[in-house]
Design a protein around this motif. Structure first.
Motif, mmCIF file in Angstrom:
data_model
loop_
_atom_site.group_PDB
_atom_site.id
_atom_site.type_symbol
_atom_site.label_atom_id
_atom_site.label_comp_id
_atom_site.label_asym_id
_atom_site.label_seq_id
_atom_site.Cartn_x
_atom_site.Cartn_y
_atom_site.Cartn_z
ATOM 1 N N GLU A 19 0.822 -1.212 0.000
ATOM 2 C CA GLU A 19 0.000 0.000 0.000
ATOM 3 C C GLU A 19 0.855 1.261 0.000
ATOM 4 O O GLU A 19 2.067 1.202 0.177
ATOM 5 C CB GLU A 19 -0.926 -0.017 1.231
ATOM 6 C CG GLU A 19 -1.931 -1.174 1.222
ATOM 7 C CD GLU A 19 -2.811 -1.189 -0.021
ATOM 8 O OE1 GLU A 19 -3.323 -0.116 -0.412
ATOM 9 O OE2 GLU A 19 -2.990 -2.265 -0.613
ATOM 10 N N GLU A 20 0.185 2.411 -0.152
ATOM 11 C CA GLU A 20 0.858 3.707 -0.133
ATOM 12 C C GLU A 20 1.723 3.826 1.115
ATOM 13 O O GLU A 20 1.351 3.365 2.180
ATOM 14 C CB GLU A 20 -0.168 4.850 -0.166
ATOM 15 C CG GLU A 20 -0.809 5.070 -1.529
ATOM 16 C CD GLU A 20 -1.999 4.171 -1.790
ATOM 17 O OE1 GLU A 20 -2.295 3.281 -0.959
ATOM 18 O OE2 GLU A 20 -2.650 4.346 -2.826
ATOM 19 N N GLY A 21 2.863 4.459 0.956
ATOM 20 C CA GLY A 21 3.773 4.650 2.063
ATOM 21 C C GLY A 21 4.873 3.602 2.133
ATOM 22 O O GLY A 21 5.837 3.762 2.874
ATOM 23 N N PHE A 22 4.760 2.522 1.362
ATOM 24 C CA PHE A 22 5.771 1.463 1.386
ATOM 25 C C PHE A 22 7.059 1.905 0.701
ATOM 26 O O PHE A 22 8.154 1.547 1.125
ATOM 27 C CB PHE A 22 5.225 0.192 0.731
ATOM 28 C CG PHE A 22 6.207 -0.943 0.702
ATOM 29 C CD1 PHE A 22 6.490 -1.659 1.859
ATOM 30 C CD2 PHE A 22 6.866 -1.285 -0.465
ATOM 31 C CE1 PHE A 22 7.409 -2.704 1.848
ATOM 32 C CE2 PHE A 22 7.788 -2.326 -0.493
ATOM 33 C CZ PHE A 22 8.051 -3.036 0.667
ATOM 34 N N LEU A 23 6.923 2.652 -0.370
ATOM 35 C CA LEU A 23 8.080 3.055 -1.169
ATOM 36 C C LEU A 23 8.689 4.337 -0.607
ATOM 37 O O LEU A 23 8.319 5.444 -1.002
ATOM 38 C CB LEU A 23 7.668 3.255 -2.630
ATOM 39 C CG LEU A 23 7.192 1.996 -3.338
ATOM 40 C CD1 LEU A 23 6.576 2.333 -4.676
ATOM 41 C CD2 LEU A 23 8.342 1.017 -3.504
ATOM 42 N N THR A 24 9.603 4.169 0.330
ATOM 43 C CA THR A 24 10.265 5.314 0.956
ATOM 44 C C THR A 24 11.734 4.990 1.185
ATOM 45 O O THR A 24 12.165 3.841 1.040
ATOM 46 C CB THR A 24 9.629 5.666 2.321
ATOM 47 O OG1 THR A 24 9.768 4.530 3.185
ATOM 48 C CG2 THR A 24 8.159 6.035 2.189
ATOM 49 N N GLY A 25 12.493 5.993 1.574
ATOM 50 C CA GLY A 25 13.864 5.820 2.039
ATOM 51 C C GLY A 25 14.758 5.050 1.100
ATOM 52 O O GLY A 25 14.792 5.291 -0.106
ATOM 53 N N ALA A 26 15.504 4.109 1.680
ATOM 54 C CA ALA A 26 16.513 3.353 0.945
ATOM 55 C C ALA A 26 15.910 2.548 -0.205
ATOM 56 O O ALA A 26 16.493 2.478 -1.290
ATOM 57 C CB ALA A 26 17.272 2.428 1.898
#
Length: 141
Positions: free
Chosen positions: A66-73
């Motif tokens: 879901e949204e928010g998974f694709l972050t940071g490293a």
């Protein structure tokens, strides 16, 4: 958006990698959102293949999460793959990536550890382990 990202976005549209990524997102019934640096984030991808938690085609980063998974490293890792599509002139990256998977499997029995594309995108950022080649492993008695 930096100039490199604008160039990458344009080149990946022209070389058809991003249109293919958008088609996969549509076929996989993913929800598409604008991401940073010219990326397109596609959440809720419904196909079981590939098995990775996220994968990139052109400038499109697809995930079953879901949204928010694709972050940071992880997002930085996928961003590097988008640049690899630009450097590989788009769709030729797909067969080259398959060859890199085969080489990695032969070297260490893992699809990512010795995959040139995954190593250049930083294995750890993509949540991949570094495995030794089979010929360097010690055998248990």
């Amino acid at each position: 958006m930096r100039r490199l990202h604008r160039v990458r976005r344009t080149v990946n549209y022209i070389n058809l990698a991003t249109p293919l990524g958008l088609l996969l997102a549509r076929l996989g019934r993913a929800r598409v959102a604008t991401g940073p640096d010219g990326l397109v984030l596609a959440y809720g991808y419904r196909f079981r293949f590939p098995i990775a938690s996220a994968f990139t085609v052109g400038n499109v980063v697809l995930t079953k999460h879901e949204e928010g998974f694709l972050t940071g490293a992880l997002l930085r890792h996928e961003d590097r793959h988008a640049s690899q599509y630009m450097l590989c002139v788009g769709l030729p990256m797909l067969p080259l990536y398959v060859v890199a998977v085969a080489v990695s499997m032969l070297i260490c029995g893992d699809h990512a550890s010795w995959n040139l594309f995954e190593r250049l995108a930083n294995l750890e950022d993509g949540n991949y382990a570094r495995r030794s080649p089979w010929w360097f492993r010690t055998k248990s008695p």
